[in-house]
Write a protein that holds these residues in place. Structure first.
Motif, PDB file in Angstrom:
ATOM      1  N   THR A 281     -45.584 -32.344  57.721  1.00 17.91           N
ATOM      2  CA  THR A 281     -45.870 -33.190  56.661  1.00 17.91           C
ATOM      3  C   THR A 281     -44.626 -34.009  56.525  1.00 17.91           C
ATOM      4  N   GLN A 282     -44.999 -35.297  56.302  1.00 21.92           N
ATOM      5  CA  GLN A 282     -43.938 -36.518  56.740  1.00 21.92           C
ATOM      6  C   GLN A 282     -44.348 -37.681  55.756  1.00 21.92           C
ATOM      7  N   GLU A 283     -43.686 -38.169  54.988  1.00 18.93           N
ATOM      8  CA  GLU A 283     -43.838 -39.543  54.318  1.00 18.93           C
ATOM      9  C   GLU A 283     -43.563 -40.673  55.294  1.00 18.93           C
ATOM     10  N   LEU A 284     -44.568 -41.295  55.672  1.00 18.49           N
ATOM     11  CA  LEU A 284     -44.378 -42.500  56.351  1.00 18.49           C
ATOM     12  C   LEU A 284     -44.004 -43.659  55.705  1.00 18.49           C
ATOM     13  N   SER A 285     -44.485 -43.709  54.638  1.00 20.95           N
ATOM     14  CA  SER A 285     -44.133 -45.082  53.793  1.00 20.95           C
ATOM     15  C   SER A 285     -44.625 -44.507  52.213  1.00 20.95           C
TER      16      SER A 285
ATOM     17  N   MET B 293     -49.184 -28.743  58.258  1.00 19.24           N
ATOM     18  CA  MET B 293     -49.309 -27.405  57.933  1.00 19.24           C
ATOM     19  C   MET B 293     -47.933 -26.741  57.269  1.00 19.24           C
ATOM     20  N   PHE B 294     -46.733 -27.333  57.659  1.00 18.21           N
ATOM     21  CA  PHE B 294     -45.549 -26.999  57.321  1.00 18.21           C
ATOM     22  C   PHE B 294     -45.080 -28.296  56.564  1.00 18.21           C
ATOM     23  N   ASP B 295     -44.486 -28.278  55.428  1.00 16.79           N
ATOM     24  CA  ASP B 295     -43.556 -29.297  54.812  1.00 16.79           C
ATOM     25  C   ASP B 295     -42.311 -28.658  54.857  1.00 16.79           C
ATOM     26  N   LEU B 296     -41.430 -29.438  55.614  1.00 16.47           N
ATOM     27  CA  LEU B 296     -40.105 -29.109  55.804  1.00 16.47           C
ATOM     28  C   LEU B 296     -39.155 -29.649  54.973  1.00 16.47           C
ATOM     29  N   ARG B 297     -39.581 -30.685  54.099  1.00 13.17           N
ATOM     30  CA  ARG B 297     -38.672 -31.599  53.441  1.00 13.17           C
ATOM     31  C   ARG B 297     -37.976 -30.782  52.124  1.00 13.17           C
ATOM     32  N   PRO B 298     -38.394 -29.596  51.546  1.00 15.02           N
ATOM     33  CA  PRO B 298     -37.610 -29.059  50.757  1.00 15.02           C
ATOM     34  C   PRO B 298     -36.756 -28.128  51.579  1.00 15.02           C
ATOM     35  N   TYR B 299     -36.722 -27.849  52.850  1.00 13.81           N
ATOM     36  CA  TYR B 299     -35.776 -26.915  53.348  1.00 13.81           C
ATOM     37  C   TYR B 299     -34.685 -27.738  54.213  1.00 13.81           C
ATOM     38  N   VAL B 300     -34.556 -29.066  54.154  1.00 12.63           N
ATOM     39  CA  VAL B 300     -33.948 -29.879  55.177  1.00 12.63           C
ATOM     40  C   VAL B 300     -32.297 -29.556  54.968  1.00 12.63           C
ATOM     41  N   GLU B 301     -31.724 -29.164  53.591  1.00  9.83           N
ATOM     42  CA  GLU B 301     -30.429 -29.049  53.437  1.00  9.83           C
ATOM     43  C   GLU B 301     -30.056 -27.408  53.748  1.00  9.83           C
ATOM     44  N   ARG B 302     -30.992 -26.637  54.069  1.00  7.61           N
ATOM     45  CA  ARG B 302     -30.752 -25.377  54.529  1.00  7.61           C
ATOM     46  C   ARG B 302     -30.152 -25.209  55.947  1.00  7.61           C
TER      47      ARG B 302
ATOM     48  N   LEU C   9     -46.152 -21.844  54.253  1.00  2.00           N
ATOM     49  CA  LEU C   9     -47.221 -22.628  54.742  1.00  2.00           C
ATOM     50  C   LEU C   9     -47.813 -23.454  53.885  1.00  2.00           C
ATOM     51  N   ARG C  10     -48.453 -24.326  54.084  1.00  2.00           N
ATOM     52  CA  ARG C  10     -49.258 -25.071  53.185  1.00  2.00           C
ATOM     53  C   ARG C  10     -50.341 -24.388  52.678  1.00  2.00           C
ATOM     54  N   ASP C  11     -50.541 -24.439  51.478  1.00  2.00           N
ATOM     55  CA  ASP C  11     -51.683 -23.718  50.654  1.00  2.00           C
ATOM     56  C   ASP C  11     -51.565 -22.088  50.970  1.00  2.00           C
ATOM     57  N   SER C  12     -50.580 -21.711  50.958  1.00  2.00           N
ATOM     58  CA  SER C  12     -50.499 -20.026  51.389  1.00  2.00           C
ATOM     59  C   SER C  12     -49.474 -19.485  50.787  1.00  2.00           C
ATOM     60  N   ARG C  13     -49.562 -18.425  50.205  1.00  2.00           N
ATOM     61  CA  ARG C  13     -48.515 -17.484  49.457  1.00  2.00           C
ATOM     62  C   ARG C  13     -47.558 -17.070  50.826  1.00  2.00           C
ATOM     63  N   ASP C  14     -48.114 -17.113  52.092  1.00  2.00           N
ATOM     64  CA  ASP C  14     -47.237 -16.376  52.897  1.00  2.00           C
ATOM     65  C   ASP C  14     -46.137 -17.417  53.339  1.00  2.00           C
TER      66      ASP C  14
END
Length: 240
Positions: A16-20, A28-37, A218-223
């Motif tokens: 997941t990327q915000e291009l604008s 499938m993966f949104d890494l944005r919440p984890y960047v600072e980790r 993962l997106r749309d998953s509890r896993d």
């Protein structure tokens, strides 16, 4: 950005990327919440950075935003992926379209080089790097130790490595690794955290330490997938 928006739906996005503003890929993966980790330095101005296994460039563009001159490597076709024979798809296909779309949308200067990490050398990539970043790549390789040795030869500064680890083996004092070669997602290995540290040291890196652990959803998953972040210093005299 009509041209880019129209092309978004043509690509099955991994990240997941915000291009604008308002234009976001459905990865499938949104890494944005984890960047600072990951412990990436906030200011990379003047540094040369390598993003290993860039896929659609999420980390390459993040390193560039922090001021680095970035080279990103990944294979150019599906058949070049390091898959077990029984899981290798019959057909082929080009990889890198998502990177090209994102690079255009972000007006990025990141240089993508089509090659496997096994082929990555200072001669092939124009020298060594102040920062080598490798995220969730080695678990998908048949020979992660060879890959780590290649990265050590490229690293004159800092390594940041983030990989899935085995929760079942994490408590063992001597480490270990699960062999996953016959499972989907072309995952070969799932080492324990202390095993990742030992592998990085064995490849020649210095001052190897565990920066932290987190669970990635993962997106749309509890896993979620357990990740460990390893920091180290390159074997060269300039590694600091």
């Amino acid at each position: 950005m009509p041209a880019v928006s129209e092309r978004l739906g043509e690509i099955s996005w991994y990240h997941t990327q915000e291009l604008s503003p308002g234009v976001v890929t459905q990865g499938m993966f949104d890494l944005r919440p984890y960047v600072e980790r990951y412990g990436i330095p906030a200011d990379l101005t003047g540094l040369r950075a390598l993003d290993v296994g860039t896929f659609e460039g999420f980390w390459a563009f993040e390193l560039e935003r922090r001021g680095a001159e970035v080279v990103a490597i990944d294979v150019d076709s599906i058949q070049e992926l390091d898959w077990p024979p029984r899981l290798r798809p019959a057909g082929d296909g080009r990889r890198g379209e998502g990177f090209e779309v994102a690079r255009e949308a972000l007006s990025s200067d990141v240089r993508r080089v089509g090659m496997s990490v096994y082929e990555a050398t200072p001669e092939a990539l124009g020298g060594e790097f102040d920062l080598v970043f490798c995220g969730s790549v080695l678990i998908h390789l048949r020979d992660p130790m060879l890959a780590l040795e290649r990265l050590a030869a490229l690293c004159r500064g800092r390594l940041i490595l983030a990989e899935e680890y085995s929760r079942r083996l994490a408590w063992l004092p001597f480490g270990g690794a699960e062999f996953r070669g016959e499972t989907p997602w072309s995952t070969w290995w799932r080492p324990a955290p202390r095993t990742w540290l030992a592998m990085v040291r064995c490849a020649g890196f210095e001052d190897v330490s565990e920066h932290g652990r987190f669970r990635m959803r993962l997106r749309d998953s509890r896993d979620s997938i357990a990740h460990v972040v390893v920091h180290a210093r390159g074997p060269g005299e300039g590694g600091a």
